[in-house]
Design an enzyme around this catalytic site. Structure first.
Site, PDB file in Angstrom:
ATOM      1  N   GLU A 136     -10.343   4.129   4.184  1.00 42.45           N
ATOM      2  CA  GLU A 136      -9.431   4.825   3.284  1.00 42.45           C
ATOM      3  C   GLU A 136      -9.900   4.587   1.860  1.00 42.45           C
ATOM      4  O   GLU A 136      -9.947   3.444   1.393  1.00 42.45           O
ATOM      5  CB  GLU A 136      -7.983   4.359   3.480  1.00 42.45           C
ATOM      6  CG  GLU A 136      -7.406   4.813   4.816  1.00 42.45           C
ATOM      7  CD  GLU A 136      -5.890   4.740   4.878  1.00 42.45           C
ATOM      8  OE1 GLU A 136      -5.282   4.088   4.002  1.00 42.45           O
ATOM      9  OE2 GLU A 136      -5.308   5.324   5.818  1.00 42.45           O
TER      10      GLU A 136
ATOM     11  N   THR B 153      -8.690  -5.530   4.289  1.00 43.75           N
ATOM     12  CA  THR B 153      -8.637  -4.607   3.158  1.00 43.75           C
ATOM     13  C   THR B 153      -9.641  -5.101   2.127  1.00 43.75           C
ATOM     14  O   THR B 153      -9.560  -6.263   1.703  1.00 43.75           O
ATOM     15  CB  THR B 153      -7.233  -4.560   2.536  1.00 43.75           C
ATOM     16  OG1 THR B 153      -6.287  -4.128   3.517  1.00 43.75           O
ATOM     17  CG2 THR B 153      -7.190  -3.616   1.348  1.00 43.75           C
TER      18      THR B 153
ATOM     19  N   ASP C  73      -8.879   0.454   2.499  1.00 44.13           N
ATOM     20  CA  ASP C  73      -7.882  -0.047   3.434  1.00 44.13           C
ATOM     21  C   ASP C  73      -8.312   0.357   4.843  1.00 44.13           C
ATOM     22  O   ASP C  73      -7.896   1.390   5.371  1.00 44.13           O
ATOM     23  CB  ASP C  73      -6.504   0.523   3.095  1.00 44.13           C
ATOM     24  CG  ASP C  73      -5.402  -0.111   3.918  1.00 44.13           C
ATOM     25  OD1 ASP C  73      -5.521  -1.299   4.246  1.00 44.13           O
ATOM     26  OD2 ASP C  73      -4.419   0.580   4.237  1.00 44.13           O
TER      27      ASP C  73
ATOM     28  N   HIS D  44      -4.301  14.014   1.098  1.00 41.83           N
ATOM     29  CA  HIS D  44      -4.467  13.222   2.319  1.00 41.83           C
ATOM     30  C   HIS D  44      -3.211  13.307   3.186  1.00 41.83           C
ATOM     31  O   HIS D  44      -3.296  13.521   4.402  1.00 41.83           O
ATOM     32  CB  HIS D  44      -4.754  11.769   1.960  1.00 41.83           C
ATOM     33  CG  HIS D  44      -4.729  10.844   3.135  1.00 41.83           C
ATOM     34  ND1 HIS D  44      -5.728  10.796   4.077  1.00 41.83           N
ATOM     35  CD2 HIS D  44      -3.805   9.908   3.527  1.00 41.83           C
ATOM     36  CE1 HIS D  44      -5.437   9.895   4.996  1.00 41.83           C
ATOM     37  NE2 HIS D  44      -4.275   9.339   4.685  1.00 41.83           N
TER      38      HIS D  44
ATOM     39  N   LYS E 127      -3.441  -2.061  10.326  1.00 42.78           N
ATOM     40  CA  LYS E 127      -3.814  -2.186   8.918  1.00 42.78           C
ATOM     41  C   LYS E 127      -4.039  -3.633   8.474  1.00 42.78           C
ATOM     42  O   LYS E 127      -4.609  -3.864   7.407  1.00 42.78           O
ATOM     43  CB  LYS E 127      -2.707  -1.578   8.042  1.00 42.78           C
ATOM     44  CG  LYS E 127      -2.460  -0.095   8.258  1.00 42.78           C
ATOM     45  CD  LYS E 127      -3.486   0.744   7.533  1.00 42.78           C
ATOM     46  CE  LYS E 127      -3.075   2.203   7.521  1.00 42.78           C
ATOM     47  NZ  LYS E 127      -3.985   3.018   6.706  1.00 42.78           N
TER      48      LYS E 127
ATOM     49  N   GLU F  42      -9.584  12.642   8.496  1.00 44.55           N
ATOM     50  CA  GLU F  42      -9.552  14.008   7.966  1.00 44.55           C
ATOM     51  C   GLU F  42     -10.900  14.698   8.141  1.00 44.55           C
ATOM     52  O   GLU F  42     -10.976  15.868   8.521  1.00 44.55           O
ATOM     53  CB  GLU F  42      -9.206  13.983   6.474  1.00 44.55           C
ATOM     54  CG  GLU F  42      -7.868  13.386   6.127  1.00 44.55           C
ATOM     55  CD  GLU F  42      -7.780  13.071   4.650  1.00 44.55           C
ATOM     56  OE1 GLU F  42      -7.462  13.989   3.865  1.00 44.55           O
ATOM     57  OE2 GLU F  42      -8.044  11.908   4.271  1.00 44.55           O
TER      58      GLU F  42
ATOM     59  N   GLU G  46      -9.403   4.361  -1.790  1.00 47.34           N
ATOM     60  CA  GLU G  46      -8.221   4.137  -2.616  1.00 47.34           C
ATOM     61  C   GLU G  46      -8.576   3.486  -3.952  1.00 47.34           C
ATOM     62  O   GLU G  46      -9.645   2.909  -4.133  1.00 47.34           O
ATOM     63  CB  GLU G  46      -7.213   3.235  -1.886  1.00 47.34           C
ATOM     64  CG  GLU G  46      -6.772   3.762  -0.536  1.00 47.34           C
ATOM     65  CD  GLU G  46      -5.566   3.025   0.016  1.00 47.34           C
ATOM     66  OE1 GLU G  46      -4.761   2.499  -0.789  1.00 47.34           O
ATOM     67  OE2 GLU G  46      -5.418   2.977   1.256  1.00 47.34           O
TER      68      GLU G  46
ATOM     69  N   ARG H 212      -7.161   3.702  13.778  1.00 44.17           N
ATOM     70  CA  ARG H 212      -6.325   4.889  13.993  1.00 44.17           C
ATOM     71  C   ARG H 212      -5.703   4.946  15.387  1.00 44.17           C
ATOM     72  O   ARG H 212      -4.570   5.418  15.537  1.00 44.17           O
ATOM     73  CB  ARG H 212      -7.153   6.158  13.735  1.00 44.17           C
ATOM     74  CG  ARG H 212      -7.693   6.294  12.326  1.00 44.17           C
ATOM     75  CD  ARG H 212      -6.604   6.320  11.279  1.00 44.17           C
ATOM     76  NE  ARG H 212      -7.161   6.598   9.944  1.00 44.17           N
ATOM     77  CZ  ARG H 212      -6.455   6.525   8.824  1.00 44.17           C
ATOM     78  NH1 ARG H 212      -5.186   6.169   8.855  1.00 44.17           N
ATOM     79  NH2 ARG H 212      -7.028   6.792   7.664  1.00 44.17           N
TER      80      ARG H 212
ATOM     81  N   ASP I 252       0.847  -1.190   0.000  1.00 37.96           N
ATOM     82  CA  ASP I 252       0.000   0.000   0.000  1.00 37.96           C
ATOM     83  C   ASP I 252       0.883   1.241   0.000  1.00 37.96           C
ATOM     84  O   ASP I 252       1.790   1.373   0.836  1.00 37.96           O
ATOM     85  CB  ASP I 252      -0.918   0.014   1.220  1.00 37.96           C
ATOM     86  CG  ASP I 252      -2.061   1.006   1.073  1.00 37.96           C
ATOM     87  OD1 ASP I 252      -2.419   1.319  -0.075  1.00 37.96           O
ATOM     88  OD2 ASP I 252      -2.596   1.448   2.097  1.00 37.96           O
TER      89      ASP I 252
ATOM     90  N   GLN J 243      -2.966   2.428  15.461  1.00 35.86           N
ATOM     91  CA  GLN J 243      -1.898   2.946  14.602  1.00 35.86           C
ATOM     92  C   GLN J 243      -1.069   4.014  15.318  1.00 35.86           C
ATOM     93  O   GLN J 243       0.161   4.044  15.200  1.00 35.86           O
ATOM     94  CB  GLN J 243      -2.512   3.523  13.319  1.00 35.86           C
ATOM     95  CG  GLN J 243      -1.501   4.046  12.314  1.00 35.86           C
ATOM     96  CD  GLN J 243      -2.179   4.562  11.040  1.00 35.86           C
ATOM     97  OE1 GLN J 243      -3.392   4.515  10.912  1.00 35.86           O
ATOM     98  NE2 GLN J 243      -1.379   5.045  10.111  1.00 35.86           N
TER      99      GLN J 243
END
Length: 430
Positions: free
Chosen positions: A209, A267, A243, A140, A263, A377, A211, A247, A133, A250
């Protein structure tokens, strides 16, 4: 002028005759996975088509007919016959087909090879050996950098010089519709406390996410990098990708080696793989970089229109509500690096790529508040929640469903991916 099909295809369908993406399907009657093409509201079973002599007009494709009986696209990609197959099927489905006897005028065969999409089970399109990834979404990366480091240090010094990436977990890449279980892990509940002591807890900041991803078709040998001018030849096609990200897990684990358990739990990708040939009419220029971010020669592409104008959206359907809401609209042209650049950089050391390897773009965000590709975000790390149908959300709750969509063009020329969806299941109990 739009290419027309004798088969009824609703205007605006993501699976127009201009698309014809590949996937792997099964049905109740035929539970073994096999290769198919999506057209309108139907899946065209290429195994059944082959068995009925559908490729009798193509001496070039006849020797490879066994690949259509396989439960993955790896064989098709390894023989590099995806373009010939798509073009042949396109000619068979065209309104002015030169071979009406194969399918157009053969109602019995139509009943054998066409299955309504609502009646098919879609499977992971490739056997995925490796998954990487990237972090190629400039907006972003800047937005997240501002949240945690401030505007003056938002982007790391290397960001505009190379596509940053990390090695993901191929074993938990799943096809659209597969539920995702909320992960558990170590979380630091109070970053200001001393000593810093984590707790073991279900994720409290579960995120998405938005993507795009590509599958590798043509491999390279170990020790032999892929040259940027040849990189496009190594791309089989594209899918949407979510994905999922924990958070809070992470934030505690990523120093000093980056994402790991935050992660690796899931996915999601869309089931239909869109070939570059179908996206060619939607070429556009990607993001421009400043003078301080000039690329080294090995990453400089021969063409300037190195991005695609693919409109992307995220729909969130909160648990307990009657309807969902589109919470973000973005575009794949907001990537700072193209997939050929990602592939070239990935192999510059001599790293070997294999047929079926998956490369993710990283989160694709626009410049406006309603165009960001993550809840991190959107809600400023949970500080600014939003409301859907009377339900407030900062991050994902159990039972929430997220659906990603992407289309290029419109009407009879629409090229899309179908849904990339997943529902959140509760974490395991201790």
């Amino acid at each position: 002028m739009a290419l027309k099909s004798w088969l009824r295809v609703p205007s605006g369908s993501p699976f127009s005759i201009a698309n014809l993406p590949f996937g792997v399907i099964s049905t109740k009657e035929q539970p073994t996975g096999r290769v198919a093409i999506a057209i309108g509201d139907f899946a065209l079973d290429l195994f059944a088509f082959t068995a009925a002599g559908g490729f009798s007009k193509s001496k070039e494709l006849q020797p490879y007919s066994s690949v259509f009986a396989q439960p993955a696209l790896n064989g098709l990609a390894a023989f590099n016959i995806q373009y010939q197959t798509r073009q042949y099927i396109q000619s068979v489905l065209a309104e002015d087909t030169p071979h009406p006897e194969l399918l157009k005028d053969n109602e019995e065969l139509q009943k054998l090879v066409f299955t309504h999409l609502s009646q098919v089970q879609c499977h992971l399109p490739f056997h995925i050996g490796d998954y990487t990834d990237f972090y190629a979404g400039l907006n972003h990366a800047f937005n997240v950098g501002v949240l945690f480091r401030g505007a003056s240090n938002a982007l790391q010094p290397n960001y505009t010089h190379l596509p940053v990436g990390y090695h993901g977990r191929a074993s938990t890449v799943v096809v659209s519709g597969t539920p995702i279980r909320r992960p558990r892990g170590q979380i630091l509940t109070d970053p200001t406390a001393e000593p810093k002591l984590p707790i073991f807890s279900p994720c409290k900041k579960l995120d998405i996410e938005l993507e795009l991803a590509c599958f590798v078709s043509k491999p390279n040998e170990m020790g032999s990098p892929i040259d940027i001018k040849d990189a496009e030849e190594h791309v089989f096609g594209y899918v949407l990708m979510n994905d999922w990200s924990a958070r809070d897990i992470q934030a505690w684990e990523y120093v000093p080696l980056g994402p790991f358990n935050s992660k690796n739990f899931g996915t999601t990708i869309s089931p239909w793989v869109v070939l570059p040939e179908a996206l060619e009419p939607f070429r556009t220029s990607g993001l421009q970089r400043s003078d301080s971010g000039q690329l080294l020669p090995y990453l400089t592409e021969p063409r300037k229109d190195n991005a695609y104008d693919i409109k992307l959206e995220v729909e969130l359907r909160p648990s307990g509500t009657d309807k969902g809401k589109v919470i973000s609209r973005s575009n794949s042209k907001y990537l700072l690096y193209s997939f050929p650049q990602m592939l070239t950089h990935h192999t510059v050391t001599g790293c070997a790529m294999n047929t079926g390897d998956l490369l993710g773009s990283g989160t694709i965000s626009g410049t406006e508040a309603d165009s960001v590709g993550s809840l991190l975000e959107m809600t400023k790390n949970g500080k600014e929640p939003f409301t859907i149908d009377g339900v407030q959300r900062a991050f994902l709750e159990d039972g929430d469903e997220v659906i990603l969509r992407g289309t290029a063009g419109q009407g009879e020329d629409c090229v899309g991916f179908g849904d990339c969806a997943g529902v959140i299941l509760p974490a395991l109990e201790n």
